[in-house]
Design a protein around this motif. Structure first.
Motif, mmCIF file in Angstrom:
data_model
loop_
_atom_site.group_PDB
_atom_site.id
_atom_site.type_symbol
_atom_site.label_atom_id
_atom_site.label_comp_id
_atom_site.label_asym_id
_atom_site.label_seq_id
_atom_site.Cartn_x
_atom_site.Cartn_y
_atom_site.Cartn_z
ATOM 1 N N LEU A 1 33.359 30.510 50.439
ATOM 2 C CA LEU A 1 32.806 31.392 49.405
ATOM 3 C C LEU A 1 32.556 32.809 49.922
ATOM 4 C CD1 LEU A 1 30.244 28.954 47.729
ATOM 5 C CD2 LEU A 1 32.537 29.556 46.926
ATOM 6 N N SER A 2 32.188 32.922 51.196
ATOM 7 C CA SER A 2 31.886 34.255 51.737
ATOM 8 C C SER A 2 33.137 35.082 52.000
ATOM 9 C CB SER A 2 31.083 34.138 53.038
ATOM 10 O OG SER A 2 29.803 33.614 52.766
ATOM 11 N N GLU A 3 34.287 34.389 52.152
ATOM 12 C CA GLU A 3 35.541 35.113 52.360
ATOM 13 C C GLU A 3 36.359 35.114 51.065
ATOM 14 O OE1 GLU A 3 33.690 33.208 55.510
ATOM 15 O OE2 GLU A 3 35.158 32.065 54.354
ATOM 16 N N GLY A 4 36.848 33.928 50.708
ATOM 17 C CA GLY A 4 37.684 33.810 49.518
ATOM 18 C C GLY A 4 36.950 34.131 48.234
ATOM 19 N N GLY A 5 35.672 33.768 48.184
ATOM 20 C CA GLY A 5 34.888 34.033 46.980
ATOM 21 C C GLY A 5 34.816 35.514 46.652
ATOM 22 N N LEU A 6 34.761 36.338 47.678
ATOM 23 C CA LEU A 6 34.701 37.791 47.467
ATOM 24 C C LEU A 6 35.976 38.332 46.841
ATOM 25 C CD1 LEU A 6 33.021 39.000 50.791
ATOM 26 C CD2 LEU A 6 32.008 39.033 48.503
ATOM 27 N N LEU A 7 37.103 37.678 47.108
ATOM 28 C CA LEU A 7 38.390 38.153 46.589
ATOM 29 C C LEU A 7 38.539 37.900 45.091
ATOM 30 C CD1 LEU A 7 40.727 36.870 49.458
ATOM 31 C CD2 LEU A 7 40.057 39.247 49.020
ATOM 32 N N VAL A 8 37.791 36.921 44.576
ATOM 33 C CA VAL A 8 37.963 36.546 43.164
ATOM 34 C C VAL A 8 36.669 36.685 42.368
ATOM 35 C CG1 VAL A 8 39.948 35.036 43.432
ATOM 36 C CG2 VAL A 8 37.664 34.113 43.814
ATOM 37 N N GLN A 9 35.790 37.569 42.812
ATOM 38 C CA GLN A 9 34.554 37.745 42.057
ATOM 39 C C GLN A 9 34.513 39.109 41.393
ATOM 40 O OE1 GLN A 9 30.953 37.777 44.365
ATOM 41 N NE2 GLN A 9 31.354 39.771 45.213
ATOM 42 N N ALA A 10 33.861 39.136 40.252
ATOM 43 C CA ALA A 10 33.531 40.407 39.598
ATOM 44 C C ALA A 10 32.010 40.460 39.528
ATOM 45 C CB ALA A 10 34.131 40.457 38.202
ATOM 46 N N ARG A 11 31.443 41.480 40.122
ATOM 47 C CA ARG A 11 29.984 41.637 40.047
ATOM 48 C C ARG A 11 29.695 43.127 40.040
ATOM 49 N NH1 ARG A 11 27.745 40.354 46.208
ATOM 50 N NH2 ARG A 11 28.784 42.142 47.128
ATOM 51 N N GLY A 12 28.566 43.494 39.458
ATOM 52 C CA GLY A 12 28.251 44.908 39.332
ATOM 53 C C GLY A 12 29.368 45.614 38.584
ATOM 54 N N ASN A 13 29.803 46.729 39.115
ATOM 55 C CA ASN A 13 30.901 47.478 38.491
ATOM 56 C C ASN A 13 32.162 47.431 39.331
ATOM 57 O OD1 ASN A 13 29.315 48.370 36.271
ATOM 58 N ND2 ASN A 13 28.301 49.821 37.638
ATOM 59 N N SER A 14 32.258 46.407 40.175
ATOM 60 C CA SER A 14 33.448 46.287 41.018
ATOM 61 C C SER A 14 33.942 44.850 40.977
ATOM 62 C CB SER A 14 33.117 46.668 42.465
ATOM 63 O OG SER A 14 32.193 45.748 43.014
ATOM 64 N N TRP A 15 35.173 44.653 41.418
ATOM 65 C CA TRP A 15 35.692 43.293 41.458
ATOM 66 C C TRP A 15 36.627 43.125 42.638
ATOM 67 C CZ3 TRP A 15 35.979 45.876 36.609
ATOM 68 C CH2 TRP A 15 37.149 46.621 36.407
ATOM 69 N N GLY A 16 36.784 41.853 43.018
ATOM 70 C CA GLY A 16 37.630 41.521 44.164
ATOM 71 C C GLY A 16 39.085 41.854 43.910
ATOM 72 N N GLN A 17 39.844 41.865 44.992
ATOM 73 C CA GLN A 17 41.252 42.296 44.926
ATOM 74 C C GLN A 17 42.131 41.386 44.075
ATOM 75 O OE1 GLN A 17 41.257 42.268 49.268
ATOM 76 N NE2 GLN A 17 42.193 44.281 49.238
ATOM 77 N N LEU A 18 41.716 40.142 43.887
ATOM 78 C CA LEU A 18 42.572 39.201 43.156
ATOM 79 C C LEU A 18 42.131 38.978 41.710
ATOM 80 C CD1 LEU A 18 43.152 36.551 45.971
ATOM 81 C CD2 LEU A 18 44.675 38.394 45.245
ATOM 82 N N ILE A 19 41.038 39.629 41.311
ATOM 83 C CA ILE A 19 40.584 39.498 39.920
ATOM 84 C C ILE A 19 41.631 40.098 38.977
ATOM 85 C CG2 ILE A 19 38.947 40.582 38.327
ATOM 86 C CD1 ILE A 19 37.606 38.242 39.302
ATOM 87 N N PHE A 20 41.928 39.380 37.909
ATOM 88 C CA PHE A 20 42.866 39.799 36.850
ATOM 89 C C PHE A 20 44.326 39.863 37.311
ATOM 90 C CE2 PHE A 20 38.875 42.268 35.662
ATOM 91 C CZ PHE A 20 38.358 41.218 34.931
ATOM 92 N N LYS A 21 44.621 39.367 38.511
ATOM 93 C CA LYS A 21 46.018 39.296 38.934
ATOM 94 C C LYS A 21 46.651 38.033 38.326
ATOM 95 C CE LYS A 21 46.322 42.721 42.027
ATOM 96 N NZ LYS A 21 45.147 43.474 41.640
ATOM 97 N N ASP A 22 47.707 38.229 37.573
ATOM 98 C CA ASP A 22 48.404 37.105 36.948
ATOM 99 C C ASP A 22 49.655 36.823 37.774
ATOM 100 O OD1 ASP A 22 49.465 35.207 35.297
ATOM 101 O OD2 ASP A 22 49.956 36.570 33.644
ATOM 102 N N LEU A 23 49.553 35.831 38.672
ATOM 103 C CA LEU A 23 50.643 35.546 39.597
ATOM 104 C C LEU A 23 51.305 34.208 39.272
ATOM 105 C CD1 LEU A 23 48.841 36.620 42.902
ATOM 106 C CD2 LEU A 23 50.282 38.008 41.398
ATOM 107 N N VAL A 24 52.564 34.108 39.633
ATOM 108 C CA VAL A 24 53.327 32.885 39.378
ATOM 109 C C VAL A 24 53.917 32.396 40.695
ATOM 110 C CG1 VAL A 24 55.319 31.934 38.144
ATOM 111 C CG2 VAL A 24 53.911 33.690 37.049
ATOM 112 N N LYS A 25 53.817 31.065 40.907
ATOM 113 C CA LYS A 25 54.375 30.462 42.127
ATOM 114 C C LYS A 25 55.664 29.732 41.772
ATOM 115 C CE LYS A 25 53.068 27.401 45.934
ATOM 116 N NZ LYS A 25 53.950 26.244 45.831
ATOM 117 N N PHE A 26 56.692 29.985 42.550
ATOM 118 C CA PHE A 26 57.974 29.316 42.355
ATOM 119 C C PHE A 26 58.154 28.296 43.469
ATOM 120 C CE2 PHE A 26 58.330 33.468 40.390
ATOM 121 C CZ PHE A 26 58.797 33.136 39.130
ATOM 122 N N ASP A 27 58.328 27.042 43.109
ATOM 123 C CA ASP A 27 58.508 25.995 44.107
ATOM 124 C C ASP A 27 59.985 25.899 44.457
ATOM 125 O OD1 ASP A 27 55.764 25.146 44.042
ATOM 126 O OD2 ASP A 27 56.176 24.333 42.067
ATOM 127 N N GLY A 28 60.261 25.894 45.733
ATOM 128 C CA GLY A 28 61.665 25.798 46.096
ATOM 129 C C GLY A 28 61.873 26.065 47.554
#
Length: 200
Positions: free
Chosen positions: A173-200
């Motif tokens: 939570l202290s590492e990864g949680g920061l990347l996907v959190q929105a708090r105050g007026n800022s948000w982590g680097q991965l917030i609102f990123k719509d990514l797709v994984k291709f298996d292969g």
């Protein structure tokens, strides 16, 4: 394994859509009487079961899909959350970091759910995107998971796959949680990123 979604706003609806698409039974609850949202649940599908909060929290895995400020009220519903996995789908918009004691918002939430296993997840996508079928462009939509409990993260990873998503674990939570959190007026680097994984 039993599942519940606490909160039936846009995010709660989106999560219920994912369960409905895959024919997986899930309870949905709010602080209101279940009859008040029974028609909405039925419109999604027969596996979406409206319940009272006290009954829904008997589930093994619980999605916390309420507004951030409401999480302490949900946490008070049980004296201990031992044996339960809570998926924190909240975002602490507009809440100054000082009010969280400088912690990641998910760690703050974890403290309220005494003895529960908390996983931060499913919160980085906007509700409209989360509600869509995650099978897209020949790949699967990504959901990020962070937890201080590896077993809980693995458990929710399996659930995410069963719902059609591609889970990516970000660590604690202290590492990864920061990347996907929105708090105050800022948000982590991965917030609102719509990514797709291709298996292969």
């Amino acid at each position: 394994m039993s599942y519940a979604i606490i909160g039936f706003g846009k995010i709660g609806h989106a999560l219920a859509e994912a369960f409905g698409r895959n024919g997986i039974e899930v309870s949905v609850a709010t602080t209101r009487d279940p009859e008040s949202f029974a028609a909405d649940a039925a419109a999604i599908g027969p596996t979406i079961i409206p319940k009272k909060l006290a009954d829904a929290i008997k589930a093994d895995i619980i999605f916390l899909a309420v507004r951030f400020a409401q999480h302490p009220d949900v946490a008070k519903a049980l004296p201990t959350w031992q044996g339960k996995t809570i998926i924190d789908v909240t975002n602490a918009y507009g809440l100054p970091p000082e009010e969280l004691g400088g912690q990641p918002s998910s760690k703050f939430v974890a403290q309220a759910f005494t003895d529960g296993r908390l996983v931060k997840g499913f919160n980085h996508l906007a509700a409209a995107v989360l509600a869509q079928d995650p099978a897209i462009h020949g790949g699967r939509r990504v959901v990020f998971l962070a937890s201080d409990d590896d077993g809980a993260a693995a458990e929710i990873g399996v659930l995410a796959e069963n719902l059609g998503f591609a889970p990516i674990k970000l660590g604690g939570l202290s590492e990864g949680g920061l990347l996907v959190q929105a708090r105050g007026n800022s948000w982590g680097q991965l917030i609102f990123k719509d990514l797709v994984k291709f298996d292969g």
